[in-house]
Design an enzyme around this catalytic site. Structure first.
Site, PDB file in Angstrom:
ATOM      1  CG  HIS A  12      33.583   8.940  46.380  1.00 38.30           C
ATOM      2  ND1 HIS A  12      34.192  10.304  46.433  1.00 38.30           N
ATOM      3  CD2 HIS A  12      34.821   8.031  46.037  1.00 38.30           C
ATOM      4  CE1 HIS A  12      35.399   9.944  46.288  1.00 38.30           C
ATOM      5  NE2 HIS A  12      36.007   8.562  45.951  1.00 38.30           N
ATOM      6  CD  GLU A  82      40.181   4.154  43.993  1.00 38.86           C
ATOM      7  OE1 GLU A  82      40.166   2.853  43.293  1.00 38.86           O
ATOM      8  OE2 GLU A  82      39.821   5.070  43.408  1.00 38.86           O
TER       9      GLU A  82
END
Length: 188
Positions: A12, A82
């Site tokens: 990202h 994550e």
């Protein structure tokens, strides 16, 4: 090499915490202005590849990166989140090392967080999804988890993700040389 055997990875775009090197797993932060700009620029690196599937972490920083890069037809994959940093959420490595000398996500326990084995298991599920389609897959996710995924692609333990630096809004490509899993491009 056939595109059908490729897995493209995109970390990202920049957030305040990624810019400041704070561990960010469950905290759902937006992209910074810089993060938005570089996410838009990803489109030029990705549009020539006809992806069979686009899998994205459910965190807004990954979803916004996908949207700004031009991907509206995506599948959210909870396994792409994550690494769960537990009690270390929002802290930098330097801050953690004040109380745990030499600490690293790759080698030390994370109180109330995930183990490397747990991370590896869920990322193996992502890799199974990529193998189930005919064509290349685009994965948009996060730094530590995508590094661990690359290690798993190569048949290594998730902790060997420590060998692969991965910056925000970069493109990496996993593939094969004959039948051997390889890195075709990294952190570009």
């Amino acid at each position: 090499m056939s595109l059908s055997h490729q897995v493209w990875l995109v970390r990202h775009g920049e957030t305040e915490w990624s810019r400041d090197h704070k561990h960010t797993s469950t905290t759902d932060l937006p992209l910074t202005e810089v993060g938005e700009r570089v996410a838009r620029e990803l489109s030029a690196k990705l549009t020539a590849t006809p992806f069979a599937q686009v899998l994205v972490s459910p965190r807004q920083r990954a979803l916004e990166t996908a949207r700004l890069a031009g991907y509206d037809h995506i599948e959210i994959d909870d396994d792409l989140v994550e690494w769960n940093y537990g009690d270390y959420e929002g802290r930098t490595t330097a801050q953690i090392r004040r109380t745990v000398p030499g600490w690293a996500v790759w080698s030390h326990p994370i109180p109330h967080g995930e183990t490397s084995e747990q991370v590896g298991t869920r990322l193996d599920r992502v890799l199974e999804r990529t193998r189930a389609v005919d064509g290349p897959t685009l994965l948009i996710g996060h730094g530590h988890s995508l590094r661990a995924l690359a290690a798993r692609w190569l048949g290594l333990p998730a902790t060997d993700g420590r060998l692969f630096r991965l910056d925000t809004a970069t493109v990496s490509v996993l593939g094969h040389e004959r039948e051997t899993p390889v890195l075709l491009r990294w952190n570009s």
